[in-house]
Motif scaffolding. Structure first.
Motif, PDB file in Angstrom:
ATOM      1  N   SER A 125      24.274  48.024  33.224  1.00 51.38           N
ATOM      2  CA  SER A 125      23.349  46.894  33.369  1.00 51.38           C
ATOM      3  C   SER A 125      22.139  47.274  34.208  1.00 51.38           C
ATOM      4  O   SER A 125      21.142  46.566  34.228  1.00 51.38           O
ATOM      5  CB  SER A 125      24.069  45.704  34.011  1.00 51.38           C
ATOM      6  OG  SER A 125      24.469  46.004  35.334  1.00 51.38           O
ATOM      7  N   ARG A 126      22.222  48.406  34.913  1.00 51.63           N
ATOM      8  CA  ARG A 126      21.093  48.916  35.694  1.00 51.63           C
ATOM      9  C   ARG A 126      20.697  50.272  35.130  1.00 51.63           C
ATOM     10  O   ARG A 126      21.508  51.189  35.058  1.00 51.63           O
ATOM     11  CB  ARG A 126      21.460  49.067  37.171  1.00 51.63           C
ATOM     12  CG  ARG A 126      21.690  47.762  37.909  1.00 51.63           C
ATOM     13  CD  ARG A 126      21.819  48.027  39.406  1.00 51.63           C
ATOM     14  NE  ARG A 126      20.548  48.439  39.968  1.00 51.63           N
ATOM     15  CZ  ARG A 126      20.420  49.040  41.158  1.00 51.63           C
ATOM     16  NH1 ARG A 126      21.487  49.329  41.867  1.00 51.63           N
ATOM     17  NH2 ARG A 126      19.225  49.367  41.623  1.00 51.63           N
ATOM     18  N   ARG A 167      13.032  45.144  39.587  1.00 46.97           N
ATOM     19  CA  ARG A 167      12.349  46.205  38.849  1.00 46.97           C
ATOM     20  C   ARG A 167      11.407  46.862  39.845  1.00 46.97           C
ATOM     21  O   ARG A 167      10.578  46.198  40.489  1.00 46.97           O
ATOM     22  CB  ARG A 167      11.583  45.631  37.661  1.00 46.97           C
ATOM     23  CG  ARG A 167      10.851  46.706  36.845  1.00 46.97           C
ATOM     24  CD  ARG A 167      10.369  46.176  35.500  1.00 46.97           C
ATOM     25  NE  ARG A 167       9.550  47.159  34.815  1.00 46.97           N
ATOM     26  CZ  ARG A 167       8.219  47.209  34.885  1.00 46.97           C
ATOM     27  NH1 ARG A 167       7.553  46.293  35.592  1.00 46.97           N
ATOM     28  NH2 ARG A 167       7.544  48.144  34.251  1.00 46.97           N
ATOM     29  N   ALA A 168      11.538  48.165  40.010  1.00 44.75           N
ATOM     30  CA  ALA A 168      10.840  48.838  41.102  1.00 44.75           C
ATOM     31  C   ALA A 168      10.509  50.273  40.719  1.00 44.75           C
ATOM     32  O   ALA A 168      11.063  50.819  39.759  1.00 44.75           O
ATOM     33  CB  ALA A 168      11.702  48.808  42.364  1.00 44.75           C
ATOM     34  N   ALA A 211      14.743  49.538  36.241  1.00 40.28           N
ATOM     35  CA  ALA A 211      14.721  48.205  35.646  1.00 40.28           C
ATOM     36  C   ALA A 211      15.537  47.254  36.518  1.00 40.28           C
ATOM     37  O   ALA A 211      16.425  47.677  37.268  1.00 40.28           O
ATOM     38  CB  ALA A 211      15.301  48.250  34.239  1.00 40.28           C
ATOM     39  N   ALA A 212      15.246  45.981  36.430  1.00 39.95           N
ATOM     40  CA  ALA A 212      16.099  44.985  37.069  1.00 39.95           C
ATOM     41  C   ALA A 212      17.419  44.946  36.310  1.00 39.95           C
ATOM     42  O   ALA A 212      17.479  45.280  35.119  1.00 39.95           O
ATOM     43  CB  ALA A 212      15.424  43.616  37.049  1.00 39.95           C
ATOM     44  N   PRO A 238       8.428  51.234  30.645  1.00 33.87           N
ATOM     45  CA  PRO A 238       7.728  52.351  31.286  1.00 33.87           C
ATOM     46  C   PRO A 238       6.234  52.343  31.016  1.00 33.87           C
ATOM     47  O   PRO A 238       5.784  51.995  29.925  1.00 33.87           O
ATOM     48  CB  PRO A 238       8.398  53.577  30.659  1.00 33.87           C
ATOM     49  CG  PRO A 238       8.853  53.105  29.313  1.00 33.87           C
ATOM     50  CD  PRO A 238       9.269  51.671  29.514  1.00 33.87           C
ATOM     51  N   ARG A 239       5.476  52.751  32.028  1.00 37.47           N
ATOM     52  CA  ARG A 239       4.024  52.834  31.930  1.00 37.47           C
ATOM     53  C   ARG A 239       3.562  54.190  32.466  1.00 37.47           C
ATOM     54  O   ARG A 239       2.580  54.277  33.191  1.00 37.47           O
ATOM     55  CB  ARG A 239       3.356  51.709  32.740  1.00 37.47           C
ATOM     56  CG  ARG A 239       3.726  50.293  32.340  1.00 37.47           C
ATOM     57  CD  ARG A 239       3.094  49.889  31.023  1.00 37.47           C
ATOM     58  NE  ARG A 239       3.223  48.459  30.764  1.00 37.47           N
ATOM     59  CZ  ARG A 239       4.294  47.888  30.228  1.00 37.47           C
ATOM     60  NH1 ARG A 239       5.342  48.630  29.909  1.00 37.47           N
ATOM     61  NH2 ARG A 239       4.332  46.583  30.008  1.00 37.47           N
ATOM     62  N   PHE A 240       4.300  55.247  32.115  1.00 40.00           N
ATOM     63  CA  PHE A 240       3.964  56.570  32.630  1.00 40.00           C
ATOM     64  C   PHE A 240       2.684  57.094  31.984  1.00 40.00           C
ATOM     65  O   PHE A 240       2.311  56.698  30.886  1.00 40.00           O
ATOM     66  CB  PHE A 240       5.125  57.539  32.400  1.00 40.00           C
ATOM     67  CG  PHE A 240       6.276  57.318  33.336  1.00 40.00           C
ATOM     68  CD1 PHE A 240       6.317  57.962  34.561  1.00 40.00           C
ATOM     69  CD2 PHE A 240       7.302  56.444  32.989  1.00 40.00           C
ATOM     70  CE1 PHE A 240       7.379  57.750  35.428  1.00 40.00           C
ATOM     71  CE2 PHE A 240       8.366  56.231  33.852  1.00 40.00           C
ATOM     72  CZ  PHE A 240       8.405  56.885  35.076  1.00 40.00           C
TER      73      PHE A 240
END
Length: 212
Positions: free
Chosen positions: A104-105, A132-133, A148-149, A156-158
């Motif tokens: 779940s994580r 989300r961190a 992710a939460a 993703p925004r890499f």
């Protein structure tokens, strides 16, 4: 281990390029020799994954790679590898990899953290506190870890300026005292900084002149 501890463990996806395409800006560190360069690129990834596997809060690691040599070495660590998807790009690879994770994580960890210390990665996982961190790199512009939460998507925004993109997308920046987690290696100078923090054994062996 009780149910809550299992539920809180994170599964990580780690993208690894084919060795002939990986870490091209590190060519000078190996004198331009393609065999030595491939060995260094592989060592970076193996040390990163090994540190992640030694982190108590990490349940499982999956690598995304289309390189048979990488997949073989990861299998020796007990790590599953999934081929890159047809859709190009790092973010597509991470989304593809995230779909193979069962926890779940979930999270994404960059593969170029050869000085990574398990206690620092563990501290970052705990600091996320279910949000989300992300952890920015040492320059503050890139991202080394995205979480992710629980039950949520990775999103993703890499890419260039990924720290800003992740922040704008709602992820919380984690800025703890974790130099080894923030020291990704793209250049020879990055490698020298990682060496000062303490390289993993495979990377140190790939650069014997740096560790004497």
């Amino acid at each position: 281990m009780d149910y809550d501890e299992v539920r809180d463990e994170v599964e990580l996806v780690v993208p690894v390029k084919t060795l002939d395409r990986a870490k091209t800006r590190l060519t000078s560190a190996t004198g331009g020799d393609p065999v030595s360069h491939a060995a260094l690129a592989l060592a970076l990834a193996l040390d990163t994954v090994s540190a992640a596997l030694a982190t108590p809060g990490v349940r499982r690691v999956v690598t995304i790679t289309s390189d048979p040599a990488v997949a073989s070495e990861m299998a020796a660590l007990g790590v599953e590898s999934v081929p890159e998807p047809a859709e190009p790009g790092l973010n597509a690879a991470l989304r593809h990899g995230a779909r193979t994770l069962r926890s779940s994580r979930i999270g994404a960890l960059q593969a170029d953290l050869p000085a990574l210390k398990p206690d620092e990665l563990q501290a970052a996982l705990e600091a996320a506190a279910g949000r989300r961190a992300f952890v920015p790199d040492r320059q503050g512009t890139g991202t080394t870890l995205l979480l992710a939460a629980p039950g949520g998507e990775l999103h993703p925004r890499f890419g260039i300026g990924s720290a800003g993109h992740h922040r704008l997308s709602g992820a919380v920046a984690l800025l703890g005292p974790w130099p080894s987690l923030r020291c990704d290696v793209d250049t020879e100078e990055d490698l020298r900084l990682a060496n000062a923090l303490g390289l993993g054994p495979r990377t140190a062996n790939a650069l014997p002149a740096w560790t004497t």
